[in-house]
Design a protein around this motif. Structure first.
Motif, PDB file in Angstrom:
ATOM      1  N   GLU A 180     -22.575   5.887 107.920  1.00 10.30           N
ATOM      2  CA  GLU A 180     -22.606   5.710 106.475  1.00 10.30           C
ATOM      3  C   GLU A 180     -23.442   4.482 106.139  1.00 10.30           C
ATOM      4  O   GLU A 180     -23.302   3.430 106.775  1.00 10.30           O
ATOM      5  CB  GLU A 180     -21.195   5.555 105.908  1.00 10.30           C
ATOM      6  CG  GLU A 180     -20.351   6.817 106.029  1.00 10.30           C
ATOM      7  CD  GLU A 180     -18.991   6.673 105.368  1.00 10.30           C
ATOM      8  OE1 GLU A 180     -18.661   5.541 104.915  1.00 10.30           O
ATOM      9  OE2 GLU A 180     -18.252   7.671 105.301  1.00 10.30           O
ATOM     10  N   ILE A 181     -24.303   4.641 105.136  1.00  9.38           N
ATOM     11  CA  ILE A 181     -25.180   3.571 104.682  1.00  9.38           C
ATOM     12  C   ILE A 181     -24.780   3.180 103.265  1.00  9.38           C
ATOM     13  O   ILE A 181     -24.727   4.035 102.372  1.00  9.38           O
ATOM     14  CB  ILE A 181     -26.663   4.016 104.678  1.00  9.38           C
ATOM     15  CG1 ILE A 181     -27.031   4.718 105.995  1.00  9.38           C
ATOM     16  CG2 ILE A 181     -27.566   2.833 104.388  1.00  9.38           C
ATOM     17  CD1 ILE A 181     -26.860   3.875 107.221  1.00  9.38           C
ATOM     18  N   ALA A 182     -24.480   1.902 103.055  1.00  8.05           N
ATOM     19  CA  ALA A 182     -24.143   1.402 101.720  1.00  8.05           C
ATOM     20  C   ALA A 182     -25.425   0.934 101.032  1.00  8.05           C
ATOM     21  O   ALA A 182     -26.141   0.081 101.558  1.00  8.05           O
ATOM     22  CB  ALA A 182     -23.144   0.257 101.819  1.00  8.05           C
ATOM     23  N   ILE A 183     -25.709   1.513  99.854  1.00  6.70           N
ATOM     24  CA  ILE A 183     -26.928   1.194  99.109  1.00  6.70           C
ATOM     25  C   ILE A 183     -26.550   0.519  97.795  1.00  6.70           C
ATOM     26  O   ILE A 183     -25.817   1.104  96.985  1.00  6.70           O
ATOM     27  CB  ILE A 183     -27.731   2.473  98.809  1.00  6.70           C
ATOM     28  CG1 ILE A 183     -28.044   3.219 100.108  1.00  6.70           C
ATOM     29  CG2 ILE A 183     -29.007   2.145  98.044  1.00  6.70           C
ATOM     30  CD1 ILE A 183     -28.567   4.621  99.886  1.00  6.70           C
ATOM     31  N   PRO A 184     -27.019  -0.708  97.559  1.00  6.81           N
ATOM     32  CA  PRO A 184     -26.728  -1.360  96.275  1.00  6.81           C
ATOM     33  C   PRO A 184     -27.224  -0.509  95.105  1.00  6.81           C
ATOM     34  O   PRO A 184     -28.347  -0.001  95.129  1.00  6.81           O
ATOM     35  CB  PRO A 184     -27.498  -2.684  96.371  1.00  6.81           C
ATOM     36  CG  PRO A 184     -27.667  -2.926  97.843  1.00  6.81           C
ATOM     37  CD  PRO A 184     -27.822  -1.566  98.453  1.00  6.81           C
ATOM     38  N   ASN A 185     -26.377  -0.357  94.093  1.00  6.82           N
ATOM     39  CA  ASN A 185     -26.721   0.487  92.949  1.00  6.82           C
ATOM     40  C   ASN A 185     -26.091  -0.091  91.682  1.00  6.82           C
ATOM     41  O   ASN A 185     -25.311   0.571  90.992  1.00  6.82           O
ATOM     42  CB  ASN A 185     -26.217   1.917  93.216  1.00  6.82           C
ATOM     43  CG  ASN A 185     -26.705   2.927  92.209  1.00  6.82           C
ATOM     44  OD1 ASN A 185     -27.790   2.801  91.654  1.00  6.82           O
ATOM     45  ND2 ASN A 185     -25.890   3.945  91.959  1.00  6.82           N
ATOM     46  N   PRO A 186     -26.409  -1.364  91.378  1.00  5.11           N
ATOM     47  CA  PRO A 186     -25.723  -2.053  90.277  1.00  5.11           C
ATOM     48  C   PRO A 186     -25.936  -1.407  88.913  1.00  5.11           C
ATOM     49  O   PRO A 186     -25.061  -1.504  88.043  1.00  5.11           O
ATOM     50  CB  PRO A 186     -26.314  -3.471  90.324  1.00  5.11           C
ATOM     51  CG  PRO A 186     -27.636  -3.314  91.011  1.00  5.11           C
ATOM     52  CD  PRO A 186     -27.420  -2.231  92.018  1.00  5.11           C
ATOM     53  N   GLU A 187     -27.073  -0.758  88.719  1.00  3.51           N
ATOM     54  CA  GLU A 187     -27.352  -0.125  87.429  1.00  3.51           C
ATOM     55  C   GLU A 187     -26.869   1.326  87.384  1.00  3.51           C
ATOM     56  O   GLU A 187     -26.971   1.982  86.344  1.00  3.51           O
ATOM     57  CB  GLU A 187     -28.858  -0.169  87.133  1.00  3.51           C
ATOM     58  CG  GLU A 187     -29.460  -1.569  87.129  1.00  3.51           C
ATOM     59  CD  GLU A 187     -28.824  -2.461  86.075  1.00  3.51           C
ATOM     60  OE1 GLU A 187     -28.472  -1.938  84.992  1.00  3.51           O
ATOM     61  OE2 GLU A 187     -28.665  -3.666  86.336  1.00  3.51           O
ATOM     62  N   GLY A 188     -26.386   1.829  88.510  1.00  5.56           N
ATOM     63  CA  GLY A 188     -25.905   3.205  88.546  1.00  5.56           C
ATOM     64  C   GLY A 188     -26.997   4.240  88.403  1.00  5.56           C
ATOM     65  O   GLY A 188     -26.737   5.380  87.997  1.00  5.56           O
ATOM     66  N   THR A 189     -28.229   3.882  88.769  1.00  8.40           N
ATOM     67  CA  THR A 189     -29.352   4.805  88.590  1.00  8.40           C
ATOM     68  C   THR A 189     -29.409   5.888  89.668  1.00  8.40           C
ATOM     69  O   THR A 189     -30.059   6.915  89.476  1.00  8.40           O
ATOM     70  CB  THR A 189     -30.679   4.027  88.601  1.00  8.40           C
ATOM     71  OG1 THR A 189     -30.764   3.247  89.811  1.00  8.40           O
ATOM     72  CG2 THR A 189     -30.761   3.090  87.402  1.00  8.40           C
ATOM     73  N   ILE A 190     -28.746   5.655  90.804  1.00  9.71           N
ATOM     74  CA  ILE A 190     -28.723   6.661  91.875  1.00  9.71           C
ATOM     75  C   ILE A 190     -27.445   7.481  91.719  1.00  9.71           C
ATOM     76  O   ILE A 190     -26.344   6.949  91.862  1.00  9.71           O
ATOM     77  CB  ILE A 190     -28.759   6.005  93.264  1.00  9.71           C
ATOM     78  CG1 ILE A 190     -29.988   5.107  93.400  1.00  9.71           C
ATOM     79  CG2 ILE A 190     -28.760   7.074  94.353  1.00  9.71           C
ATOM     80  CD1 ILE A 190     -30.020   4.313  94.689  1.00  9.71           C
ATOM     81  N   PRO A 191     -27.550   8.765  91.414  1.00 12.83           N
ATOM     82  CA  PRO A 191     -26.348   9.580  91.221  1.00 12.83           C
ATOM     83  C   PRO A 191     -25.693   9.954  92.547  1.00 12.83           C
ATOM     84  O   PRO A 191     -26.326   9.908  93.606  1.00 12.83           O
ATOM     85  CB  PRO A 191     -26.887  10.820  90.506  1.00 12.83           C
ATOM     86  CG  PRO A 191     -28.295  10.940  90.988  1.00 12.83           C
ATOM     87  CD  PRO A 191     -28.790   9.533  91.169  1.00 12.83           C
ATOM     88  N   ALA A 192     -24.436  10.321  92.483  1.00 14.35           N
ATOM     89  CA  ALA A 192     -23.722  10.780  93.673  1.00 14.35           C
ATOM     90  C   ALA A 192     -24.183  12.188  94.041  1.00 14.35           C
ATOM     91  O   ALA A 192     -24.527  12.991  93.176  1.00 14.35           O
ATOM     92  CB  ALA A 192     -22.219  10.771  93.415  1.00 14.35           C
ATOM     93  N   GLY A 193     -24.215  12.483  95.345  1.00 10.75           N
ATOM     94  CA  GLY A 193     -24.529  13.830  95.805  1.00 10.75           C
ATOM     95  C   GLY A 193     -25.995  14.138  95.967  1.00 10.75           C
ATOM     96  O   GLY A 193     -26.364  15.272  96.283  1.00 10.75           O
ATOM     97  N   MET A 194     -26.872  13.152  95.785  1.00  9.67           N
ATOM     98  CA  MET A 194     -28.314  13.395  95.898  1.00  9.67           C
ATOM     99  C   MET A 194     -28.718  13.524  97.369  1.00  9.67           C
ATOM    100  O   MET A 194     -28.224  12.804  98.233  1.00  9.67           O
ATOM    101  CB  MET A 194     -29.094  12.255  95.238  1.00  9.67           C
ATOM    102  CG  MET A 194     -30.603  12.408  95.310  1.00  9.67           C
ATOM    103  SD  MET A 194     -31.493  11.130  94.369  1.00  9.67           S
ATOM    104  CE  MET A 194     -31.351  11.805  92.713  1.00  9.67           C
ATOM    105  N   THR A 195     -29.628  14.455  97.656  1.00 10.29           N
ATOM    106  CA  THR A 195     -30.146  14.631  99.007  1.00 10.29           C
ATOM    107  C   THR A 195     -31.054  13.456  99.377  1.00 10.29           C
ATOM    108  O   THR A 195     -31.808  12.963  98.538  1.00 10.29           O
ATOM    109  CB  THR A 195     -30.943  15.942  99.109  1.00 10.29           C
ATOM    110  OG1 THR A 195     -30.091  17.035  98.750  1.00 10.29           O
ATOM    111  CG2 THR A 195     -31.464  16.160 100.518  1.00 10.29           C
TER     112      THR A 195
END
Length: 202
Positions: free
Chosen positions: A86-101
């Motif tokens: 599992e890779i934790a990716i910073p996403n403070p603005e929430g621009t990366i949605p869940a479930g993306m390939t």
């Protein structure tokens, strides 16, 4: 109603004025910082990874982001013999949605290695997989190997000294400790061995 973590409300299955049973679902909240990318690594590559390693993640949108390895499974999948990471990716603005390939590229620690034809690999006196070489006194020595990668042009092997004189022909005819008269392989012999290694993968 208070959620136990910060997040984004993704779904509300009830409407204003609806009756809700105790313990019933009233909303789905997504925690998107960090967002987690999940992938699998092979048995061969598992030993090169550790918690905290950096990883590059390419999203299906074309965006490249950097994350950190936060989890490495120690239980292989029974179907694929791979291990979950599992890779934790910073996403403070929430621009990366869940479930993306996404595609994950993991960077392991660098290691010294050489590319050799598969034909030079042999078994030592104790049954270890390795290569035979000749030391400065023309005595046969054995180096256990660490398989780093298997490429079309040969095996990428670690655990071999940089100045090792590797026996590329006749290694099955000698034993460790035996004194020999080595003959340096010419370019044609080396090219022939590399050609055989390439042909063996087609």
């Amino acid at each position: 109603v208070k959620a136990p973590f910060d997040g984004v409300i993704d779904r509300v299955p009830v409407e204003l004025g609806s009756s809700v049973m105790q313990g019933g679902e009233v909303a789905t909240i997504l925690s998107l910082d960090p967002v987690i990318a999940r992938g699998e690594v092979s048995e061969r590559d598992l030993g090169y990874l550790k918690i905290g390693d950096k990883a590059n993640v390419r999203l299906v949108s074309g965006q490249n982001v950097e994350g950190t390895v936060r989890y490495i499974s120690r239980d292989a999948s029974t179907a694929t013999r791979t291990f979950r990471v599992e890779i934790a990716i910073p996403n403070p603005e929430g621009t990366i949605p869940a479930g993306m390939t996404a595609e994950i590229a993991l960077s392991a620690q660098p290691t010294d290695a050489v590319i050799l034809p598969r034909s030079v690999v042999t078994l030592g006196d104790k049954g270890d997989l390795g290569i035979r070489a000749v030391d400065k006194d023309d005595k046969v020595v054995f180096f256990p190997i660490d398989l780093v990668d298997d490429t079309p042009t040969g095996l990428v092997l670690g655990g071999i000294r940089a100045d090792a004189r590797i026996i590329v022909a006749g290694q099955e005819l000698v034993k460790e400790g035996e004194v020999v008269k080595p003959v340096e392989a010419d370019r044609a012999t080396i090219q022939k061995l590399l050609g055989e290694a390439t042909a063996g993968t087609q």
